[in-house]
Design a protein around this motif. Structure first.
Motif, PDB file in Angstrom:
ATOM      1  N   UNK A  70      46.971  47.975  37.376  1.00 24.87           N
ATOM      2  CA  UNK A  70      45.705  47.990  38.106  1.00 24.87           C
ATOM      3  C   UNK A  70      45.730  46.914  39.186  1.00 24.87           C
ATOM      4  N   UNK A  71      44.940  47.140  40.238  1.00 25.17           N
ATOM      5  CA  UNK A  71      44.801  46.197  41.342  1.00 25.17           C
ATOM      6  C   UNK A  71      43.310  46.016  41.610  1.00 25.17           C
ATOM      7  N   UNK A  72      42.868  44.769  41.706  1.00 24.18           N
ATOM      8  CA  UNK A  72      41.468  44.488  42.035  1.00 24.18           C
ATOM      9  C   UNK A  72      41.425  43.826  43.411  1.00 24.18           C
ATOM     10  N   UNK A  73      40.681  44.441  44.328  1.00 20.85           N
ATOM     11  CA  UNK A  73      40.608  43.974  45.711  1.00 20.85           C
ATOM     12  C   UNK A  73      39.147  43.741  46.090  1.00 20.85           C
ATOM     13  N   UNK A  74      38.859  42.592  46.689  1.00 22.54           N
ATOM     14  CA  UNK A  74      37.517  42.318  47.199  1.00 22.54           C
ATOM     15  C   UNK A  74      37.433  42.834  48.625  1.00 22.54           C
ATOM     16  N   UNK A  75      36.485  43.719  48.881  1.00 23.60           N
ATOM     17  CA  UNK A  75      36.390  44.363  50.189  1.00 23.60           C
ATOM     18  C   UNK A  75      36.068  43.372  51.298  1.00 23.60           C
ATOM     19  N   UNK A  76      35.141  42.447  51.032  1.00 18.94           N
ATOM     20  CA  UNK A  76      34.715  41.479  52.047  1.00 18.94           C
ATOM     21  C   UNK A  76      34.002  40.329  51.356  1.00 18.94           C
ATOM     22  N   UNK A  77      33.818  39.225  52.094  1.00 20.27           N
ATOM     23  CA  UNK A  77      33.159  38.033  51.544  1.00 20.27           C
ATOM     24  C   UNK A  77      33.808  37.591  50.240  1.00 20.27           C
ATOM     25  N   UNK A  78      35.134  37.573  50.235  1.00 18.43           N
ATOM     26  CA  UNK A  78      35.850  37.258  48.998  1.00 18.43           C
ATOM     27  C   UNK A  78      35.524  35.857  48.503  1.00 18.43           C
ATOM     28  N   UNK A  79      35.365  35.756  47.222  1.00 23.46           N
ATOM     29  CA  UNK A  79      35.129  34.469  46.569  1.00 23.46           C
ATOM     30  C   UNK A  79      36.434  34.035  45.923  1.00 23.46           C
ATOM     31  N   UNK A  80      37.046  32.908  46.377  1.00 21.92           N
ATOM     32  CA  UNK A  80      36.432  31.782  47.071  1.00 21.92           C
ATOM     33  C   UNK A  80      36.743  31.662  48.566  1.00 21.92           C
ATOM     34  N   UNK A  81      37.587  32.534  49.135  1.00 22.27           N
ATOM     35  CA  UNK A  81      38.128  32.249  50.464  1.00 22.27           C
ATOM     36  C   UNK A  81      37.310  32.805  51.621  1.00 22.27           C
ATOM     37  N   UNK A  82      36.371  33.709  51.358  1.00 25.18           N
ATOM     38  CA  UNK A  82      35.629  34.328  52.439  1.00 25.18           C
ATOM     39  C   UNK A  82      36.405  35.403  53.176  1.00 25.18           C
ATOM     40  N   UNK A  83      37.554  35.833  52.643  1.00 21.92           N
ATOM     41  CA  UNK A  83      38.372  36.849  53.305  1.00 21.92           C
ATOM     42  C   UNK A  83      37.681  38.209  53.287  1.00 21.92           C
ATOM     43  N   UNK A  84      37.989  39.028  54.287  1.00 22.47           N
ATOM     44  CA  UNK A  84      37.489  40.396  54.359  1.00 22.47           C
ATOM     45  C   UNK A  84      38.631  41.306  54.787  1.00 22.47           C
ATOM     46  N   UNK A  85      38.740  42.450  54.145  1.00 15.97           N
ATOM     47  CA  UNK A  85      39.807  43.400  54.478  1.00 15.97           C
ATOM     48  C   UNK A  85      39.536  43.984  55.860  1.00 15.97           C
ATOM     49  N   UNK A  86      40.463  43.755  56.773  1.00 12.68           N
ATOM     50  CA  UNK A  86      40.322  44.284  58.130  1.00 12.68           C
ATOM     51  C   UNK A  86      40.748  45.744  58.163  1.00 12.68           C
TER      52      UNK A  86
END
Length: 448
Positions: free
Chosen positions: A227-243
């Motif tokens: 399985x893979x868990x991906x944060x779409x946007x506003x990732x906690x803790x880095x604030x990353x968002x999938x472009x």
């Protein structure tokens, strides 16, 4: 391990219970080292195999973790209630709290009017036979998700008690203890704790501001993750968002692994100001989770889950024989919230406030040559050479931040700064304090 706590037991179950008691009572604190297997075996007059079995059970349940030659240690946040356990960094009185990782209560919309309307319209109480997902909520959710860029197609929908509840159920119905899960690194601390508590193995995937790094995801997949868990946007803790480009790269990689479960976490939902670029559906098992807690308040414990028919049916089926369903009163409240234009305006204003605060702090940090990032959401990630020093210097300057160790597996040191309660007049003082904490030659740290 503190000298005053003595592990006891003549069997593996008794030894593991003794260690769990020490953790629960706060006598074995986070990071405490357990004795080497042979040392404890000699002390307890049992076989090394017995102690090894006890340690293995504790690792399977997520209470401890192995650190190679450094031995076995109590996990930072073991899944057991403790008199000293906390989900938050301890903040001393008078210290400015930038560690919470959550929305400001001052910018959460009032739910009272919606609750009053729900109470007035409840009508005849429902029985067990009528419990489940409300048809009108499912219809509204499908419209909102599709309108926001989620490629639903023939996806099915259900409702769970929040994001983590959804992820736990998805992992449970697809994986077995010992299976590997690809997780973001740095990543959401609650997810790392959940993976450990379920007896699953976390395989780190490196992050940048556009989301999971493709080459790192490929490596994780090559190790056999299920399985893979991906944060779409506003990732906690880095604030990353999938472009958009990163989303295409990740889809291309995952398309070669049709048997992998892909879970997308859109926890920030309406608070996110960046566009949504979904990775799924691209494999046979896929789920998109959108929580109501960030934009509308942590006490609104509800999330909408869209995914393939089998995954959603399994999640709904497990709920049916457990909690049953998410309260229809909560579902009706969420529906009212979605339909209330004043609430939508409130959330839009809050999103703008957080965006301005994050942008201001990032600009101030970059002016001071600080390596910091945060594309969206409530948090900024700052790379530091020494986490302990950085947290200590900032604390002495009057600011509490979250140490990166709570979120990291193999990634370099860092600290998380939450901007939700950061007042504009505090931006430059905070940036000065961070500069003093990050640069080794800085002398002292400015006070606020």
């Amino acid at each position: 391990m503190p000298e005053h706590y003595q592990v006891s037991g003549a069997s593996a179950s008794a030894i593991s219970a003794s260690i769990e008691t020490g953790v629960r009572e706060g006598r074995l604190e986070a990071g405490a080292s357990l004795p080497p297997v042979r040392t404890l075996a000699d002390e307890l007059r049992v076989s090394p195999a017995t102690v090894a079995k006890a340690y293995s059970e504790l690792r399977r349940r997520g209470l401890v973790e192995a650190h190679g030659r450094r031995g076995t240690r109590v996990r930072p946040r073991p899944p057991v209630a403790s008199a000293r356990a906390t989900m938050r960094v301890e903040v001393a009185p008078g210290v400015y709290d930038l560690s919470a990782g959550e929305p400001s209560t001052l910018h959460l919309p009032p739910l009272g009017p919606g609750l009053s309307e729900v109470a007035a319209d409840l009508g005849q109480p429902i029985g067990y036979a009528r419990g489940g997902v409300l048809a009108e909520l499912a219809e509204a959710a499908r419209e909102r998700l599709a309108g926001g860029g989620v490629p639903l197609g023939s996806a099915q929908l259900t409702v769970t008690g929040g994001t983590l509840d959804a992820i736990e159920r998805l992992l449970t119905v697809h994986l077995a203890p010992g299976d590997a899960v690809a997780v973001e690194d740095p990543g959401w601390a609650n997810l790392l704790d959940l993976v450990a508590a379920l007896g699953l193995r976390a395989v780190p995937v490196a992050m940048d501001q556009n989301g999971p790094v493709p080459s790192s995801l490929e490596r994780a997949l090559s190790l056999g993750v299920r399985a893979v868990v991906i944060t779409s946007r506003a990732q906690n803790p880095t604030g990353a968002s999938v472009s958009a480009e990163r989303g295409r790269e990740l889809r291309s990689i995952l398309a070669e692994r049709p048997g992998v479960l892909v879970i997308e976490d859109d926890h920030a939902a309406e608070l996110a100001v960046t566009g949504l670029h979904c990775v799924g559906p691209v494999t046979g098992s896929w789920a998109f989770v959108r929580s109501a807690s960030k934009p509308y308040g942590p006490d609104l414990r509800i999330a909408v889950v869209a995914g393939d028919e089998t995954s959603i049916a399994r999640v709904a089926g497990r709920m049916r024989i457990g909690s049953g369903w998410v309260s229809t009163m909560l579902q009706r409240l969420l529906l009212r919230v979605w339909q209330d234009e004043s609430v939508a305006n409130w959330v839009e204003v809050a999103a703008g406030v957080y965006e301005n605060r994050r942008a201001a702090l990032l600009s101030a940090l970059h002016e001071r040559a600080i390596d910091a990032s945060g594309a969206s959401g409530l948090n900024i990630w700052v790379h530091v050479p020494d986490e302990t020093r950085a947290v200590s210097v900032l604390r002495d300057a009057g600011y509490a931040v979250a140490p990166g160790s709570l979120f990291r597996i193999d990634s370099p040191p860092g600290i998380r700064i939450t901007v939700s309660d950061l007042a504009p007049e505090q931006v430059d003082p905070v940036a000065d304090a961070v500069a003093a904490a990050v640069h080794p030659n800085a002398i002292g740290a400015p006070s606020r």
